[in-house]
Scaffold this active site. Structure first.
Site, PDB file in Angstrom:
ATOM      1  N   HIS A  63      -1.951   0.667 -10.045  1.00  0.00           N
ATOM      2  CA  HIS A  63      -2.628  -0.311  -9.177  1.00  0.00           C
ATOM      3  C   HIS A  63      -3.281  -1.424 -10.016  1.00  0.00           C
ATOM      4  CE1 HIS A  63      -4.314  -0.700  -4.849  1.00  0.00           C
ATOM      5  NE2 HIS A  63      -4.271  -1.880  -5.442  1.00  0.00           N
TER       6      HIS A  63
ATOM      7  N   ARG B 233       0.843  -1.186   0.000  1.00  0.00           N
ATOM      8  CA  ARG B 233       0.000   0.000   0.000  1.00  0.00           C
ATOM      9  C   ARG B 233       0.885   1.245   0.000  1.00  0.00           C
ATOM     10  NH1 ARG B 233      -3.496  -2.618  -1.740  1.00  0.00           N
ATOM     11  NH2 ARG B 233      -5.511  -3.097  -0.822  1.00  0.00           N
TER      12      ARG B 233
HETATM   13  C1  GLV Z   1      -5.504  -4.801  -4.253  1.00  0.00           C
HETATM   14  O1  GLV Z   1      -4.729  -3.955  -3.999  1.00  0.00           O
HETATM   15  C2  GLV Z   1      -6.100  -5.689  -3.297  1.00  0.00           C
HETATM   16  O2  GLV Z   1      -6.051  -5.412  -2.094  1.00  0.00           O
HETATM   17  O3  GLV Z   1      -6.640  -6.712  -3.730  1.00  0.00           O
END
Ligand code: GLV
Length: 316
Positions: free
Chosen positions: A279, A231
């Site tokens: 992401h 993260r």
């Molecule tokens: C993506 O970042 C997830 O948490 O699946």
């Protein structure tokens, strides 16, 4: 009172295609149910919430909830909720398909870095047939921080590629003969100092927020590679930028950022040694995750405890 099964859905996107996909995939597994938008009034009857990043406070209004399912592996998007209904179990997706995707993303970035892909692509654009000495990667020490379901797949794949792999977990664990296990804050410091490549795959918790700061980047061997598939908030971004600009870090590959989408004005965009991914390292795949979601719902409706429960106190 009707005992109709109602599932409240939210994925933070205005497009309803994914919701329709989930509905279609869950129907053969669950039989008849009604899927409604989390923000619709009908969601107040929902026993199940299938959500990604729901608006703060909404889940707390759903008093019939028995189960909240995160539409991703991470659950930090739920942790900012002040009042999650106490009666509801929370589960996260643990999908081998996502572990596979994330491990390939990590491998892609590590190999591209050490095989100097960016440089050779620039040479190619100039039609320059230039050979550089090969960087040796046999037994290169790599640290994987976060040895849950995904981290273990990454670590074993990297070991299979001939890297010298070290896995870090919060508490003492054993990961078999191919992976050296480290834990706790001493283990963390040992790894930051000795490994040349650092892969963060940790969940976001109060302990991991801001974990990768100037002090940690400066403790790494000069020229180290930093990869973040965890993260964004685990990294002090200004410190990472400084470490890249000074050459203390040789490169970074990031899939996650403190603010997403990464703002246009963010200085990371201007650093060629920071590879930016929006992401996408492991996207939730309803096709492969539907079975797990259905099984969590069936367990809870039968009064059983579902798999992959989130521990609220631990934060993941
Ligand atoms: C993506 O970042 C997830 O948490 O699946």
């Amino acid at each position: 009172m009707s005992s109709e099964l109602v599932i409240a859905y939210y994925d933070a996107s205005p497009d309803t295609t994914r919701q329709e996909r989930w509905q279609a995939l869950l129907t053969p597994l669950l039989g008849t149910f009604r899927m409604v938008g989390l923000l619709d009034a009908a969601a107040e009857q929902a026993q199940i919430a299938l959500v990604w990043s729901p608006p703060t406070g909404r889940l707390a209004q759903l008093s019939a909830l028995k189960l909240i399912i995160s539409l991703g592996q991470g659950v930090d998007h739920l942790m900012r909720e002040p009042d999650l209904p106490k009666s509801a179990h929370i589960v996260r997706l643990v999908d081998p398909n996502m572990s596979h995707a994330l491990s390939q993303w990590v491998i892609l970035n590590i190999l591209d870095h050490y095989r100097e892909g960016r440089l050779y692509r620039a040479y190619r654009a100039e039609k320059a047939f230039i050979q550089r000495p090969q960087i040796e990667t046999a037994d290169l020490p790599v640290a994987v921080y976060g040895m849950g379901a995904i981290g273990q797949v990454i670590a074993s794949q990297l070991a299979g590629l001939g890297f010298d792999v070290h896995g870090w977990s919060r508490t003492k664990r054993d990961f078999g003969s191919q992976i050296t296990a480290y834990h706790g804050s001493d283990g963390f410091r040992q790894l930051t100092q000795t490994c040349r490549c650092h892969v963060c795959i940790l969940p976001l918790t109060p302990e991991t927020e801001g974990l990768f700061s100037a002090e940690i980047f400066n403790s790494m061997p000069t020229g180290a590679l930093f990869i973040n598939g965890g993260r964004g908030k685990q990294v002090v971004e200004a410190d990472l930028l400084a470490a890249i600009r000074s050459g203390q870090l040789g490169g970074a590959a990031l899939d996650v950022f403190a603010v997403e989408p990464l703002p246009d004005s963010h200085p990371f965009w201007d650093e060629p040694n920071i590879t930016i991914w929006p992401h996408v390292a492991a996207q939730t795949n309803p096709e492969t995750a539907a079975r797990q979601v259905a099984s969590a719902i069936t367990s809870v409706l039968a009064g059983k405890t579902p798999d992959n429960l989130v521990d609220l106190a631990r934060g993941y």
